[in-house]
Enzyme design. Sequence first.
Site, short mmCIF file in Angstrom:
data_model
loop_
_atom_site.label_atom_id
_atom_site.label_comp_id
_atom_site.label_asym_id
_atom_site.label_seq_id
_atom_site.Cartn_x
_atom_site.Cartn_y
_atom_site.Cartn_z
N LYS A 1 6.23 -21.63 99.76
CA LYS A 1 5.96 -20.41 100.56
C LYS A 1 4.88 -20.50 101.85
CE LYS A 1 5.66 -17.95 95.86
NZ LYS A 1 4.90 -16.88 95.13
N ASN B 1 0.51 -18.71 95.99
CA ASN B 1 0.63 -19.83 94.92
C ASN B 1 1.43 -20.89 95.23
OD1 ASN B 1 2.68 -18.26 94.29
ND2 ASN B 1 2.14 -18.02 92.13
N GLU C 1 19.63 -16.18 92.89
CA GLU C 1 18.83 -16.46 93.83
C GLU C 1 19.40 -17.70 94.89
OE1 GLU C 1 14.79 -15.78 91.33
OE2 GLU C 1 14.96 -17.59 91.72
N HIS D 1 7.70 -21.07 94.51
CA HIS D 1 8.52 -20.32 93.41
C HIS D 1 9.36 -20.93 93.04
CE1 HIS D 1 11.26 -17.08 92.18
NE2 HIS D 1 12.15 -17.77 92.31
N TYR E 1 12.20 -10.09 95.66
CA TYR E 1 11.26 -9.73 94.67
C TYR E 1 11.60 -8.27 94.24
CZ TYR E 1 8.43 -14.09 94.71
OH TYR E 1 7.91 -15.40 94.85
P1 IDP Z 1 5.96 -16.77 88.84
O1 IDP Z 1 6.17 -17.08 90.24
O2 IDP Z 1 5.41 -17.58 88.27
O3 IDP Z 1 7.22 -16.59 88.55
P2 IDP Z 1 5.83 -13.71 88.83
O4 IDP Z 1 5.10 -13.11 87.51
O5 IDP Z 1 7.21 -13.71 88.56
O6 IDP Z 1 5.38 -15.33 88.87
O7 IDP Z 1 5.34 -13.20 90.24
C1 IDP Z 1 6.03 -13.42 91.43
C2 IDP Z 1 4.91 -13.65 92.18
O8 IDP Z 1 4.22 -12.57 92.57
C3 IDP Z 1 3.96 -14.69 91.96
O9 IDP Z 1 4.42 -15.99 92.13
C4 IDP Z 1 2.55 -14.45 92.91
O10 IDP Z 1 2.77 -14.76 94.00
C5 IDP Z 1 2.74 -13.04 92.85
N1 IDP Z 1 1.75 -12.28 91.70
C6 IDP Z 1 2.24 -12.39 90.75
N2 IDP Z 1 1.09 -11.65 89.80
C7 IDP Z 1 0.09 -11.34 90.73
C8 IDP Z 1 -0.99 -10.66 90.71
O11 IDP Z 1 -1.61 -10.20 89.88
N3 IDP Z 1 -1.74 -10.58 92.04
C9 IDP Z 1 -1.27 -10.93 93.22
N4 IDP Z 1 -0.12 -11.56 93.28
C10 IDP Z 1 0.74 -11.78 92.30
MG MG Z 2 8.84 -15.19 88.59
#
Ligand code: IDP
Ligand code: MG
Length: 140
Positions: free
Chosen positions: A11, A114, A128, A117, A51
């Site tokens: 990212k 984070n 994807e 992905h 997304y």
């Molecule tokens: P993942 O990337 O671990 O699969 P997902 O729940 O699919 O997690 O969420 C997609 C992305 O959305 C996350 O990687 C993160 O960047 C963002 N995200 C998820 N939850 C939050 C939140 O509570 N606050 C801000 N961003 C979030």
């Molecule tokens: Mg996810």
Amino acid sequence: MAIERTFSILKPDATRRNLTGAINALIEKTGLRIVAQKRVRMTRAQAETFYAVHNARPFFGELVESMIAGPVVVQVLEGEGAIKAYRDVLGATDPKKAEPGTIRAEHAISVGENSAHGSDAVETAQVEIAQWFSGNEIVG
Ligand code: IDP
Ligand code: MG
């Protein structure tokens, strides 16, 4: 376990901090092979499509902004049980909850920024990968 392919994105928070190589080293240490990779800038429409499953969540706007804030590196990873293997080395979505040594524990800034992905299932991996690579760009 079967040989699978999964889709990965390094990212913008990772490319901004010059972490492509550090994250790729963690990926390759697991035995996963990077069989396709390119650096691109996502458009807003591409990030919204990618997304779309999260489009009703309160963080959706912030998520899209973060994905278009800079270049990303899109990848296809191949190996035994690649989908779970990559999720394991990624660590939990929230880096505070991620196991030490994982990509997110070592490198992520926050739950939003984070660093990487990884696909969550065989079907989503296929969709994807097809969104970002044509068949002849993937060299296993
Ligand atoms: P993942 O990337 O671990 O699969 P997902 O729940 O699919 O997690 O969420 C997609 C992305 O959305 C996350 O990687 C993160 O960047 C963002 N995200 C998820 N939850 C939050 C939140 O509570 N606050 C801000 N961003 C979030
Ligand atoms: Mg996810």
